[in-house]
Write a protein that holds these residues in place. Structure first.
Motif, PDB file in Angstrom:
ATOM      1  N   ASP A  50      15.183 -33.810 -28.635  1.00  0.00           N
ATOM      2  CA  ASP A  50      15.018 -33.881 -27.185  1.00  0.00           C
ATOM      3  C   ASP A  50      16.199 -34.640 -26.606  1.00  0.00           C
ATOM      4  OD1 ASP A  50      13.998 -33.653 -24.693  1.00  0.00           O
ATOM      5  OD2 ASP A  50      12.327 -35.050 -24.969  1.00  0.00           O
ATOM      6  N   GLN A  64      11.635 -34.523 -22.108  1.00  0.00           N
ATOM      7  CA  GLN A  64      10.215 -34.181 -22.081  1.00  0.00           C
ATOM      8  C   GLN A  64       9.372 -35.195 -21.312  1.00  0.00           C
ATOM      9  OE1 GLN A  64      10.739 -30.950 -22.887  1.00  0.00           O
ATOM     10  NE2 GLN A  64       8.685 -31.052 -23.755  1.00  0.00           N
ATOM     11  N   ASN A  89       2.591 -35.932 -26.345  1.00  0.00           N
ATOM     12  CA  ASN A  89       3.457 -34.762 -26.366  1.00  0.00           C
ATOM     13  C   ASN A  89       3.126 -33.732 -25.296  1.00  0.00           C
ATOM     14  OD1 ASN A  89       4.924 -35.699 -28.625  1.00  0.00           O
ATOM     15  ND2 ASN A  89       3.402 -34.835 -30.025  1.00  0.00           N
ATOM     16  N   LYS A 118       5.034 -29.821 -19.536  1.00  0.00           N
ATOM     17  CA  LYS A 118       5.980 -29.979 -20.635  1.00  0.00           C
ATOM     18  C   LYS A 118       5.180 -30.377 -21.872  1.00  0.00           C
ATOM     19  CE  LYS A 118      10.059 -31.252 -17.925  1.00  0.00           C
ATOM     20  NZ  LYS A 118      11.189 -32.194 -17.789  1.00  0.00           N
ATOM     21  N   ASP A 156       4.855 -30.312 -26.387  1.00  0.00           N
ATOM     22  CA  ASP A 156       5.231 -30.063 -27.777  1.00  0.00           C
ATOM     23  C   ASP A 156       3.946 -29.850 -28.565  1.00  0.00           C
ATOM     24  OD1 ASP A 156       7.924 -30.313 -27.292  1.00  0.00           O
ATOM     25  OD2 ASP A 156       8.021 -32.421 -27.876  1.00  0.00           O
ATOM     26  N   ARG A 167       7.733 -25.914 -28.591  1.00  0.00           N
ATOM     27  CA  ARG A 167       7.871 -26.568 -27.284  1.00  0.00           C
ATOM     28  C   ARG A 167       7.772 -25.518 -26.184  1.00  0.00           C
ATOM     29  NH1 ARG A 167      12.727 -30.284 -27.095  1.00  0.00           N
ATOM     30  NH2 ARG A 167      11.170 -31.645 -28.086  1.00  0.00           N
ATOM     31  N   ASN A 186       7.950 -25.465 -21.935  1.00  0.00           N
ATOM     32  CA  ASN A 186       8.116 -26.106 -20.639  1.00  0.00           C
ATOM     33  C   ASN A 186       7.998 -25.034 -19.560  1.00  0.00           C
ATOM     34  OD1 ASN A 186       8.594 -28.488 -21.957  1.00  0.00           O
ATOM     35  ND2 ASN A 186      10.803 -28.491 -21.617  1.00  0.00           N
TER      36      ASN A 186
END
Length: 807
Positions: free
Chosen positions: A41, A54, A561, A602, A604, A612, A614
């Motif tokens: 990231d 993130q 996350n 966002k 993970d 991931r 977004n």
């Protein structure tokens, strides 16, 4: 749905190679990346402090310096192929206007200045340079979407693009890279990081020298148009006299000396009416002529026949002028001097020679020099309070000669300054000062940024440029004085460990002053004051604009996350002037505002492998949206800005990154934009029609696969494919009113530590399918009788060799 075979082949090849780059690749400096959920990231500065991408409740596409190098991104044209919602439209090959979510640059060309809806920053300072000679030794490039204003130096309604250079460190290291390729491409880049005094003084030197021949050849002059040459360097000095003080000074320079743009004639409209000519009363009564005759782009009778006898001019017993009026009675006068048949012949010739051959009859050039000094000082008085100051001086000079007709030869005579050193005709001298107070309160539950921003811009030179349109030569001189001042505040309140409220307020005061003088080659004023109809030089505009901007964001972390957010932002862009103006109604234009609503997620995920996703959805409601239109006024071709009333842009963006194994990373993106005006504004914006140059759909897929990892080095294959939907032009009345959709496929093979530590070898190929696609131009078939376009780069390929040492 119809799929182009070349697009399908490119997509299959990418999927088979399983080889582009992750959304955020690992950066050179370990402090610029963190690892979340198994994926790297990148660290960004969207809220004027370092945060993991993130963790920021803003739609951002961020590319690290390594990602830029691995993809071979060395121009804004290539940058567009990596980011959803980011589009670029070019009138000139050496310049590019960023568009984000349907909002883009203001006025282009000439000597006047207008604020853009998408600001470009280098080292946190607004800049006009974002193309060739910038994409080297960068820490990252960040594309921020949506209105910006409470935290950034300049107000924008569409977004911002941030170029952040690598700063000096206290480790000895560097690299040198040499590249060669087709079109006689050769480039050298070098970086040297020197720790002069441990923990006190460090120096970083970086430079890029690049040469590439143009890929469009003028069949009239033999000149290779669309070249890409630059000489650029940076010198950065880090000074840390104490643990709490950091001072970085950056000196940058960029000189570009290129052949002009290879504009290709795509369509014609000789019947385009550009005005009317009154007919004398005696001719109306004696010959039954109407009160006026149309002035057209092309017609059988040239307008020059009224003043001088030329081959092809009508003749008669009552004199040449009378014969010219009689000859024009059925078709009007030709302002270009060309007949409709000659228009057709030029277009047929262009289509016969293809898109990589231009018909312009004179040599063209684009020359730009830009340099600046930036000083960033930060003092940390405690863990809870610090001061940051950003001071900058920037200079920019431009000289160019462009044939916008694509060889129709509207413009007679030679361009001035076509020798080795053409005179600079436009300039920008910019001074900025920004002071920030940053701190934390209540056990760091409340963070704040308070600041002041000042910007002053002048031309720095006596601006004057010459235009020859329809046989009429004019010289336009502009001078401007722009000043912007703002106070801003931003707060972030951590209500609970999972819930945060943030927001900001800014008030901006803009002062604008502009003068314009238009003269003929004899020095006589030919500029009309549209307020009183008199010939007057200079004309001046003086105005003040001010507005509050503000935003509020709610964010919630469902887990470490997974971050969800909703944001409202109020954006503002200053008004300005159109001088000279064809009418008093267009002499000034008002400010533009936007109410920007965005929600996003966002996340993970662990689905057995790291994933991931977004996603962001937005709805932007504009008032007084500023639309730029090309207009012929007083013999000079200028861009005219108008307020388009109301408009609503809505859509969404998705970025995905998947890591099936330690050797393989796959990425993808998609964006959708529905952007329509609520009121008609000339031809640029029609109710219910997608605004010009903005695709509804844009998507891409990319991947990176480590083929070999051994003592003999690491071999990595990277590839990416991007597709851009068709776009409308700014001329809906033209027979061809769109630019077609296209896809671009690139690939790269890197062998790092090839046989020896620190030696890297790379093979690269861009636009592998040799796709023909349009990146800009002048769609003026209805307005001026021609439609000329700029085509994107053809297939390019080459080899790079790099040597790295130290850290």
């Amino acid at each position: 749905m119809t799929i182009d075979p070349r697009q399908a082949a490119a997509l299959l090849a990418v999927c088979a190679a399983l080889a582009p780059i992750p959304v955020a690749a690992q950066a050179t400096d370990p402090e610029t990346t963190v690892t979340t959920g198994g994926l790297d990231d990148i660290v960004v500065t969207a809220r004027r402090r370092e945060e993991a991408l993130q963790d920021v409740p803003v739609a951002i596409t961020a590319l690290s310096g390594d990602t830029l190098a691995e993809r071979g991104i060395i121009s804004t044209e290539a940058l567009r192929q990596t980011a959803p919602a980011l589009n670029i439209y070019q009138n000139n090959r050496d310049e590019a206007g960023f568009y984000i979510r349907g909002q883009g640059p203001g006025i282009v060309g000439g000597g006047a200045r207008n604020f853009t809806s998408v600001a470009t920053y280098f080292a946190e300072v607004p800049t006009t340079i974002a193309g060739s000679g910038v994409f080297y030794d960068l820490a990252n490039v960040q594309v921020l979407k949506g209105a910006q204003g409470t935290l950034f130096g300049r107000n924008t309604t569409g977004g911002a693009v941030l170029f952040e250079p690598n700063r000096p460190t206290f480790d000895l290291g560097g690299s040198i890279k040499a590249s060669i390729g087709n079109y006689d491409f050769h480039e050298v880049e070098a970086i040297l990081n020197l720790p002069l005094v441990d923990d006190l003084l460090a120096l970083r030197l970086a430079g890029s020298l690049s040469r590439r021949d143009g890929y469009t050849r003028s069949i009239e002059t033999g000149q290779r148009l669309d070249s890409r040459n630059h000489d650029a360097f940076r010198v950065s000095l880090l000074f840390t006299p104490g643990d709490a003080i950091e001072n970085v000074t950056i000196v940058d320079y960029n000189f570009r000396d290129n052949s002009g743009s290879g504009l290709i004639l795509r369509d014609i409209n000789p019947a385009a009416q550009l005005g009317v000519l009154p007919v004398p009363d005696a001719l109306q009564a004696g010959f039954g002529l109407p009160a006026t005759l149309p002035l057209r782009a092309g017609a059988p009778t040239p307008i020059a026949c009224l003043s001088v006898a030329l081959p092809g001019c009508p003749t008669g017993p009552f004199g040449g002028a009378v014969a010219a009026f009689l000859g024009a009675a059925n078709g009007g006068f030709s302002l270009s001097g060309l007949t409709p048949q000659q228009f057709e012949e030029v277009l047929a010739r262009q289509r016969d020679v293809g898109i990589r051959r231009a018909l312009t009859p004179r040599r063209l050039y684009t020359r730009n020099k830009a340099y600046g000094v930036t000083n960033r000082t930060q003092i940390e008085f405690s863990d809870a309070f610090s001061i940051k100051n950003i001071l900058s001086i920037r200079r920019n000079r431009t000289a160019d000669a462009t044939d916008i007709t694509g060889g129709l030869n509207y413009a007679g005579g030679d361009y001035p300054g076509t020798g080795d050193r053409p005179p600079y005709i436009r300039g920008v001298n910019q001074f900025t000062e920004e002071l920030q107070l940053q701190g934390k309160l209540f056990d760091a539950r409340l963070s704040y940024v308070l600041g002041f921003y000042h910007e002053k811009v002048t031309p720095g030179i006596d601006q004057s440029y010459r235009s020859v349109v329809f046989g009429q030569a004019t010289n336009t001189a502009n001078d401007f004085r722009d000043q912007s001042d703002a106070l801003f505040a931003h707060l972030e309140w951590q209500v609970t460990d999972a819930f945060q409220i943030s927001g900001g307020f800014r008030y901006t005061w803009d002062k604008r002053y502009l003068t314009s003088s238009v003269t003929d080659d004899a020095g006589a004023c030919v500029q009309i004051n549209t307020a009183n109809g008199l010939i007057e030089c200079p004309l001046a505009g003086n105005a003040k604009f001010s507005a509050p901007t503000y935003d509020v964001t709610l964010q919630y972390e469902f887990s470490p996350n997974v971050l969800a957010y909703g944001a409202y932002r109020r954006g503002y862009k200053s008004g300005g002037f159109n001088l000279p103006s064809p009418s008093a109604d267009f002499a000034t234009f008002d400010k533009e505002t936007v109410d920007d609503f965005e929600v996003g997620l966002k996340a993970d995920w662990d689905i057995g492998v790291p994933l991931r996703t977004n996603i962001s959805l937005f709805r932007d409601k504009y008032e007084g949206i500023q639309i730029s239109l090309p207009v012929l006024t007083n013999g000079t071709f200028i861009s005219l800005v108008q307020n388009a009333g109301k408009a609503t842009n809505k859509g969404g963006e998705l970025e995905v990154s998947l890591k099936p194994s330690s050797r393989l990373t796959i990425g993808a993106f998609a964006s959708y934009l529905d952007a329509k005006c609520a009121t008609d504004v000339g031809t640029a914006c029609r109710v219910g029609r997608q605004i010009a140059f903005q695709p509804r759909w844009k998507w891409g897929i990319n991947g990176q696969f480590v083929i070999v990892e051994s003592d003999a080095g690491t071999v990595t294959l990277a590839s990416d494919y991007s597709h851009t939907d068709k776009v409308n032009t700014s001329d809906p009345d033209a027979p061809i009113d769109t630019y077609p959709a296209y896809g671009v496929w690139n690939a790269r093979l890197d062998w790092s530590d090839a046989l020896a530590r620190g030696v890297d070898i790379s093979l690269f190929a861009n636009n592998i399918a040799n796709e023909d696609y349009i990146v800009g131009g002048y769609p003026l078939a209805s307005a001026l009788g021609f439609d000329t376009v700029l085509y994107g780069e053809p297939r390019t390929y080459g080899l790079s060799l790099r040597y790295r040492f130290g850290n």
